[in-house]
Design a protein around this motif. Sequence first.
Motif, PDB file in Angstrom:
ATOM      1  N   TRP A  58      -5.765  41.700 -22.118  1.00  0.00           N
ATOM      2  CA  TRP A  58      -5.859  41.304 -23.521  1.00  0.00           C
ATOM      3  C   TRP A  58      -5.646  39.811 -23.609  1.00  0.00           C
ATOM      4  O   TRP A  58      -4.694  39.277 -23.075  1.00  0.00           O
ATOM      5  CB  TRP A  58      -4.817  42.021 -24.374  1.00  0.00           C
ATOM      6  N   GLY A  59      -6.513  39.141 -24.308  1.00  0.00           N
ATOM      7  CA  GLY A  59      -6.391  37.687 -24.450  1.00  0.00           C
ATOM      8  C   GLY A  59      -5.579  37.308 -25.662  1.00  0.00           C
ATOM      9  O   GLY A  59      -6.112  36.742 -26.602  1.00  0.00           O
ATOM     10  N   ALA A  67      -4.231  33.568 -32.383  1.00  0.00           N
ATOM     11  CA  ALA A  67      -4.422  34.943 -32.855  1.00  0.00           C
ATOM     12  C   ALA A  67      -3.100  35.539 -33.332  1.00  0.00           C
ATOM     13  O   ALA A  67      -2.037  35.190 -32.836  1.00  0.00           O
ATOM     14  CB  ALA A  67      -5.017  35.792 -31.745  1.00  0.00           C
ATOM     15  N   GLU A  68      -3.213  36.434 -34.277  1.00  0.00           N
ATOM     16  CA  GLU A  68      -2.037  37.126 -34.791  1.00  0.00           C
ATOM     17  C   GLU A  68      -1.942  38.515 -34.204  1.00  0.00           C
ATOM     18  O   GLU A  68      -1.365  39.408 -34.797  1.00  0.00           O
ATOM     19  CB  GLU A  68      -2.102  37.178 -36.309  1.00  0.00           C
ATOM     20  N   GLY A  69      -2.511  38.725 -33.041  1.00  0.00           N
ATOM     21  CA  GLY A  69      -2.491  40.004 -32.357  1.00  0.00           C
ATOM     22  C   GLY A  69      -3.440  39.974 -31.182  1.00  0.00           C
ATOM     23  O   GLY A  69      -3.972  38.927 -30.826  1.00  0.00           O
ATOM     24  N   PRO A  70      -3.671  41.131 -30.570  1.00  0.00           N
ATOM     25  CA  PRO A  70      -4.512  41.166 -29.375  1.00  0.00           C
ATOM     26  C   PRO A  70      -5.981  40.886 -29.682  1.00  0.00           C
ATOM     27  O   PRO A  70      -6.503  41.286 -30.714  1.00  0.00           O
ATOM     28  CB  PRO A  70      -4.328  42.587 -28.847  1.00  0.00           C
ATOM     29  N   VAL A  71      -6.600  40.152 -28.796  1.00  0.00           N
ATOM     30  CA  VAL A  71      -8.036  39.886 -28.847  1.00  0.00           C
ATOM     31  C   VAL A  71      -8.586  40.147 -27.445  1.00  0.00           C
ATOM     32  O   VAL A  71      -7.851  40.128 -26.473  1.00  0.00           O
ATOM     33  CB  VAL A  71      -8.364  38.440 -29.296  1.00  0.00           C
ATOM     34  N   ALA A 104     -15.123  40.453 -22.065  1.00  0.00           N
ATOM     35  CA  ALA A 104     -15.265  41.651 -22.883  1.00  0.00           C
ATOM     36  C   ALA A 104     -16.038  41.339 -24.162  1.00  0.00           C
ATOM     37  O   ALA A 104     -16.867  42.141 -24.603  1.00  0.00           O
ATOM     38  CB  ALA A 104     -13.899  42.240 -23.217  1.00  0.00           C
ATOM     39  N   ILE A 105     -15.783  40.185 -24.758  1.00  0.00           N
ATOM     40  CA  ILE A 105     -16.524  39.771 -25.952  1.00  0.00           C
ATOM     41  C   ILE A 105     -18.009  39.666 -25.627  1.00  0.00           C
ATOM     42  O   ILE A 105     -18.860  40.146 -26.381  1.00  0.00           O
ATOM     43  CB  ILE A 105     -15.966  38.435 -26.495  1.00  0.00           C
ATOM     44  N   ASP A 106     -18.323  39.077 -24.477  1.00  0.00           N
ATOM     45  CA  ASP A 106     -19.729  38.968 -24.043  1.00  0.00           C
ATOM     46  C   ASP A 106     -20.344  40.346 -23.847  1.00  0.00           C
ATOM     47  O   ASP A 106     -21.473  40.604 -24.263  1.00  0.00           O
ATOM     48  CB  ASP A 106     -19.841  38.168 -22.742  1.00  0.00           C
ATOM     49  N   ASP A 143     -12.573  38.961 -32.994  1.00  0.00           N
ATOM     50  CA  ASP A 143     -11.475  38.934 -33.962  1.00  0.00           C
ATOM     51  C   ASP A 143     -10.243  39.632 -33.384  1.00  0.00           C
ATOM     52  O   ASP A 143     -10.314  40.359 -32.394  1.00  0.00           O
ATOM     53  CB  ASP A 143     -11.877  39.658 -35.251  1.00  0.00           C
ATOM     54  N   VAL A 144      -9.108  39.440 -34.060  1.00  0.00           N
ATOM     55  CA  VAL A 144      -7.891  40.162 -33.705  1.00  0.00           C
ATOM     56  C   VAL A 144      -8.158  41.649 -33.902  1.00  0.00           C
ATOM     57  O   VAL A 144      -8.777  42.069 -34.891  1.00  0.00           O
ATOM     58  CB  VAL A 144      -6.715  39.697 -34.599  1.00  0.00           C
TER      59      VAL A 144
END
Length: 76
Positions: free
Chosen positions: A47-48, A53-57, A62-64, A24-25
């Motif tokens: 940062w992706g 997105a409405e901000g950094p993700v 990193a999600i993994d 999520d954002v």
Amino acid sequence: MSIRQWWPKLQPSTQRWLMDNNGDVIPGGIVSEIVAAGGPPTGDPWWGDSMEAEGPVFPDEAIDWIEETANDENPK
């Protein structure tokens, strides 16, 4: 600095939020805590920040990593 290095410096509640909301954002307060812990600043290409997105993700790797950590799959 690698996520493995700054992750332990985050508050447990922040770690839990990131695990529960992985992908999520990321809210500004959590971004600030990550930066204070030595993580990438918001202007860093790490940062992706996607078009949807409405901000950094976080980027996929990193999600993994966070998912593996949440599932206790990362060696200490």
